[in-house]
Design a protein around this motif. Structure first.
Motif, PDB file in Angstrom:
ATOM      1  N   ILE A  36       0.703  -1.185  -0.070  1.00 37.70           N
ATOM      2  CA  ILE A  36       0.045  -0.006  -0.086  1.00 37.70           C
ATOM      3  C   ILE A  36       0.865   1.195   0.011  1.00 37.70           C
ATOM      4  CG2 ILE A  36      -1.765   1.088   1.217  1.00 37.70           C
ATOM      5  CD1 ILE A  36      -2.790  -1.405   2.252  1.00 37.70           C
ATOM      6  N   THR A  37       0.786   2.039  -1.009  1.00 41.41           N
ATOM      7  CA  THR A  37       1.628   3.018  -1.226  1.00 41.41           C
ATOM      8  C   THR A  37       0.692   4.463  -1.195  1.00 41.41           C
ATOM      9  OG1 THR A  37       1.485   3.132  -3.577  1.00 41.41           O
ATOM     10  CG2 THR A  37       3.545   2.200  -2.490  1.00 41.41           C
ATOM     11  N   ASN A  38       0.928   5.534  -1.107  1.00 42.22           N
ATOM     12  CA  ASN A  38       0.512   6.790  -0.851  1.00 42.22           C
ATOM     13  C   ASN A  38       0.497   7.717  -2.251  1.00 42.22           C
ATOM     14  OD1 ASN A  38      -0.455   6.273   1.704  1.00 42.22           O
ATOM     15  ND2 ASN A  38       1.240   7.169   2.492  1.00 42.22           N
ATOM     16  N   LYS A  39      -0.679   8.204  -2.406  1.00 40.91           N
ATOM     17  CA  LYS A  39      -0.473   9.014  -3.918  1.00 40.91           C
ATOM     18  C   LYS A  39      -1.116  10.242  -3.435  1.00 40.91           C
ATOM     19  CE  LYS A  39      -2.310   9.182  -8.554  1.00 40.91           C
ATOM     20  NZ  LYS A  39      -3.304   8.520  -9.462  1.00 40.91           N
ATOM     21  N   LYS A  40      -0.580  11.252  -3.827  1.00 41.26           N
ATOM     22  CA  LYS A  40      -0.966  12.672  -3.670  1.00 41.26           C
ATOM     23  C   LYS A  40      -2.100  13.034  -4.382  1.00 41.26           C
ATOM     24  CE  LYS A  40      -0.181  17.222  -1.951  1.00 41.26           C
ATOM     25  NZ  LYS A  40      -0.173  17.410  -0.523  1.00 41.26           N
ATOM     26  N   SER A  41      -3.244  13.398  -4.073  1.00 40.01           N
ATOM     27  CA  SER A  41      -4.547  14.001  -4.844  1.00 40.01           C
ATOM     28  C   SER A  41      -4.719  15.250  -4.551  1.00 40.01           C
ATOM     29  CB  SER A  41      -5.672  13.019  -4.807  1.00 40.01           C
ATOM     30  OG  SER A  41      -6.113  13.157  -3.465  1.00 40.01           O
ATOM     31  N   SER A  42      -5.835  15.861  -5.204  1.00 43.25           N
ATOM     32  CA  SER A  42      -6.068  17.287  -4.774  1.00 43.25           C
ATOM     33  C   SER A  42      -6.329  17.461  -3.358  1.00 43.25           C
ATOM     34  CB  SER A  42      -7.056  17.816  -5.875  1.00 43.25           C
ATOM     35  OG  SER A  42      -8.329  17.108  -5.732  1.00 43.25           O
ATOM     36  N   GLY A  43      -7.133  16.460  -3.007  1.00 44.30           N
ATOM     37  CA  GLY A  43      -7.745  16.642  -1.450  1.00 44.30           C
ATOM     38  C   GLY A  43      -6.805  16.497  -0.401  1.00 44.30           C
ATOM     39  N   GLY A  44      -5.813  15.540  -0.733  1.00 45.28           N
ATOM     40  CA  GLY A  44      -4.771  14.794   0.365  1.00 45.28           C
ATOM     41  C   GLY A  44      -4.192  13.661  -0.398  1.00 45.28           C
ATOM     42  N   TRP A  45      -3.789  12.783   0.584  1.00 46.12           N
ATOM     43  CA  TRP A  45      -3.262  11.624   0.268  1.00 46.12           C
ATOM     44  C   TRP A  45      -4.307  10.470   0.310  1.00 46.12           C
ATOM     45  CZ3 TRP A  45       1.838  11.639  -0.913  1.00 46.12           C
ATOM     46  CH2 TRP A  45       2.594  12.724  -0.572  1.00 46.12           C
ATOM     47  N   VAL A  46      -4.146   9.475  -0.656  1.00 44.90           N
ATOM     48  CA  VAL A  46      -4.901   8.371  -0.985  1.00 44.90           C
ATOM     49  C   VAL A  46      -4.182   7.262  -1.101  1.00 44.90           C
ATOM     50  CG1 VAL A  46      -6.569   7.450  -2.663  1.00 44.90           C
ATOM     51  CG2 VAL A  46      -6.476  10.036  -2.357  1.00 44.90           C
TER      52      VAL A  46
END
Length: 68
Positions: A36-46
């Motif tokens: 499980i990795t984190n991806k930056k989106s417009s609202g925060g981290w997903v």
């Protein structure tokens, strides 16, 4: 209810290579793990789940986070 297996039957099943994928280089079983990795989106981290095949050849690199 499931079929009850004896301890001897369970250990005999674990020792067989039936249905297992074996690495040709290190001769160990290849297992699939969920990373499980984190991806930056417009609202925060997903969180982004992905499956990776792992054996003794690449275990140290994957656990250290070098190859994702």
């Amino acid at each position: 209810m499931g079929k009850v297996k004896s301890f001897q039957a369970k250990t005999a099943h674990d020792r067989t290579n039936e249905g297992k994928i074996i690495c040709e280089v290190c001769k160990t079983e290849i297992k699939r793990i969920k990373l499980i990795t984190n991806k930056k989106s417009s609202g925060g981290w997903v969180p982004v789940p992905q499956f990776q095949e792992i054996c003794k050849c690449n275990e140290a690199d994957i656990m250290a986070g070098k190859t994702v």
